[in-house]
Design an enzyme around this catalytic site. Structure first.
Site, PDB file in Angstrom:
ATOM      1  N   PHE A   1      -1.850   1.973  -2.829  1.00 42.04           N
ATOM      2  CA  PHE A   1      -1.295   2.621  -1.626  1.00 42.04           C
ATOM      3  C   PHE A   1      -1.359   4.144  -1.681  1.00 42.04           C
ATOM      4  O   PHE A   1      -1.258   4.805  -0.651  1.00 42.04           O
ATOM      5  CB  PHE A   1       0.138   2.136  -1.362  1.00 42.04           C
ATOM      6  CG  PHE A   1       1.215   3.092  -1.758  1.00 42.04           C
ATOM      7  CD1 PHE A   1       1.711   3.112  -3.042  1.00 42.04           C
ATOM      8  CD2 PHE A   1       1.746   3.979  -0.836  1.00 42.04           C
ATOM      9  CE1 PHE A   1       2.708   3.995  -3.414  1.00 42.04           C
ATOM     10  CE2 PHE A   1       2.737   4.872  -1.195  1.00 42.04           C
ATOM     11  CZ  PHE A   1       3.224   4.881  -2.487  1.00 42.04           C
ATOM     12  N   LYS A   2      -1.560   4.725  -2.874  1.00 37.34           N
ATOM     13  CA  LYS A   2      -1.658   6.180  -2.959  1.00 37.34           C
ATOM     14  C   LYS A   2      -2.771   6.721  -2.050  1.00 37.34           C
ATOM     15  O   LYS A   2      -2.723   7.860  -1.613  1.00 37.34           O
ATOM     16  CB  LYS A   2      -1.939   6.616  -4.401  1.00 37.34           C
ATOM     17  CG  LYS A   2      -0.903   6.187  -5.430  1.00 37.34           C
ATOM     18  CD  LYS A   2       0.302   7.100  -5.470  1.00 37.34           C
ATOM     19  CE  LYS A   2       1.218   6.822  -6.648  1.00 37.34           C
ATOM     20  NZ  LYS A   2       1.821   5.481  -6.669  1.00 37.34           N
ATOM     21  N   ASP A   3      -3.773   5.875  -1.777  1.00 37.44           N
ATOM     22  CA  ASP A   3      -4.862   6.294  -0.880  1.00 37.44           C
ATOM     23  C   ASP A   3      -4.344   6.658   0.516  1.00 37.44           C
ATOM     24  O   ASP A   3      -4.941   7.495   1.186  1.00 37.44           O
ATOM     25  CB  ASP A   3      -5.885   5.163  -0.719  1.00 37.44           C
ATOM     26  CG  ASP A   3      -6.722   4.942  -1.971  1.00 37.44           C
ATOM     27  OD1 ASP A   3      -6.886   5.898  -2.756  1.00 37.44           O
ATOM     28  OD2 ASP A   3      -7.215   3.813  -2.155  1.00 37.44           O
TER      29      ASP A   3
END
Ligand SMILES: *Cc1c(COP(=O)(O)O)cnc(C)c1O
Length: 493
Positions: free
Chosen positions: A109-111
């Site tokens: 999810f860091k993307d």
């Protein structure tokens, strides 16, 4: 709209400045002077938009020194083709709704933040009249480094170097970084553990002589930390988007409430959901899910945040955190800058603080804390797969466990959106072991085994890793004390 520090020094800056600067001068975190409103009819309008348009619309409320065109262009570039299989699709899994935030280039999810934040930074440099190039150094224990590299690669005006401990990351993570593309990024392995790499980066950041050399060469240091406003604000979007999708799926009517459950480490993701609520999004409860490092569960129950405790290495490593930095922003909104400054001072000096009773009462009205230990996490992966046919990763499983426990305990049937934060293939060995009871010998083979077992496809960014060209030799590890020279050499200084 101006941004101010949570520690109350009173200096207001533009959003571009806040993104460029990262941390406020007094060590606090930036927040906008007021939280913009989101009306019911705006939600109706957002329902008809695709993700990049939803994102540009919400970002526009906060980043008022960026134009509509700039934000839309950045959102389309960030959230278009690079997300394969949907940008933040909402999937029905039994009684729960899983918000899959991991369809980006690094499968975590860091993307969602790191695909857009570098574009915002690049524009911030122009908006603030900066003529030098920004140099971003990151020490990583795995996931953040790769997501940052993918986000910053080939972004104009920015250089990035990532350091990782040569024996401290998984084989998949090492390959992901060694094969990184992009002309402005480089990756260096360091002899030692994560702390050695982290300390090395901190020392470089605080070295005035290096800063001066950089300045003369036309560079300056900037940061990509999760406390940067440019990383937080894109995370508000997907909660609004999930609410729209619940409406479109006929699960709620506009105006009705949802609950949100977030596997939490640094408190960034869940705080973004809280901001969405403060804007007007109908969220009733926030379920804060932790692993065996359950410092937040304890805090939500007692009002005491105490990091003087054992640290556990778990199968959900991105949540192995004892300092949840973004909690400071929540404290500021509920307790004001004076008390927040005192809490943070106590944390720094003694490793603990206790919030006042009125603050705790306000927090407990909305936040519920749960944690899953290693065996509960494994069992959740297994039962979710067996009962619902849904494969969740180790972090998401912690969230699913919390959401199920909350439903059982309270009988609350409000629809729950659970943030699904990584592809199960990113943590294939532990997911496979949870399903089969035995660990594959080699981590890389776990990908194929998991695919065979479940009949699901390995995501493209992970599938061909072992065939990609190695650009940064993992075996060429350097000593931590040579990191400064290495950084200067990379910049040709
Ligand atoms: C970073 C991360 C988290 C924790 O998010 P925070 O914003 O730090 O609370 C959870 N799951 C995964 C897979 C992550 O990479």
């Amino acid at each position: 709209m101006k941004y101010y520090s949570t520690r109350g020094n009173g200096i207001g800056v533009t959003s571009a400045q806040a993104i460029k600067q990262g941390l406020a001068q007094d060590g606090g975190l930036f927040l906008p002077e007021s939280i913009p409103a989101l009306q019911k009819d705006e939600i109706d309008a957002l329902c008809k938009m695709d993700y990049p348009h939803r994102a540009a619309y919400i970002l526009g409320k906060y980043l008022t020194d960026y134009t509509e065109e700039e934000l839309l262009e950045d959102c389309q570039n960030a959230y278009g083709e690079r997300f394969v299989g949907g940008t933040a699709p909402l999937c029905t899994v039994g009684e729960l709704n899983l918000l899959e935030l991991w369809h980006g280039p690094t499968c975590a999810f860091k993307d969602m933040a790191l695909q857009i934040m570098p574009r915002l930074l690049s524009r911030a440099l122009k908006k603030t009249g900066e003529t030098r190039e920004a140099v971003i150094l990151v020490a990583t224990s795995g996931d953040t480094g790769k997501a940052a590299l993918e986000g910053y690669r080939d972004v104009p005006g920015v250089r990035m170097q990532v350091f990782y401990p040569v024996n401290g990351v998984s084989r998949v993570q090492k390959l992901q970084m060694a094969t990184q593309e992009g002309s402005n990024v480089c990756v260096t392995s360091v002899i030692g553990n994560f702390d050695d790499a982290q300390t090395g980066v901190k020392n470089i950041f605080s070295d005035d002589a290096i800063a001066e050399t950089l300045d003369k060469g036309g560079y300056f240091f900037s940061s990509a930390n999760s406390i940067n406003w440019g990383r937080l604000v894109p995370q508000i979007v997907y909660y609004v988007s999930a609410y729209c999708d619940l409406i479109l799926q006929g699960k709620i009517k506009n105006g009705e409430s949802m609950n949100v459950c977030v596997p939490t480490g640094n408190f960034g993701n869940i705080f973004a959901a809280y901001l969405a609520k403060r804007m007007g999004l109908p969220i009733a409860k926030f379920l804060c899910a932790s692993n065996s490092n359950h410092i937040l569960t304890d805090f939500l129950a007692t009002g005491t945040y105490d990091r003087n405790r054992d640290f556990y290495t778990t199968m959900s490593p991105s949540m192995d955190i004892l300092i949840s930095s973004n909690l400071e922003r929540l404290l500021f909104l509920l307790a004001g800058s004076e008390r927040t400054t005192a809490y943070m001072k106590a944390l720094k000096e003694t490793g603990r603080y206790t919030v006042d009773a009125d603050v705790l009462a306000k927090i407990q009205e909305e936040f519920y804390g749960y944690y899953a230990d290693e065996s509960q996490t494994s069992v959740t992966i297994q039962t979710t797969y067996e009962k619902e046919g849904y494969l969740c990763d180790t972090h998401t499983a912690v969230g699913v466990y919390a959401a199920n426990t909350y439903r059982k305990e309270t009988g609350d049937t409000t629809p729950i959106v659970v943030a699904s934060t990584a592809s199960p293939y990113k943590f294939a060995a532990d997911v496979f072991a949870s399903l089969c009871g035995k660990r594959p010998e080699d981590e890389f083979s776990a990908l194929a085994l998991l695919s065979q077992l479940t009949g699901t496809a390995i995501p493209a960014p992970l599938a061909n890793l072992d065939k990609k060209e190695i650009r940064f030799d993992p075996d060429a590890a350097i000593k931590a004390d040579t990191m400064p020279q290495n950084v200067l050499a990379q910049l040709g200084l």
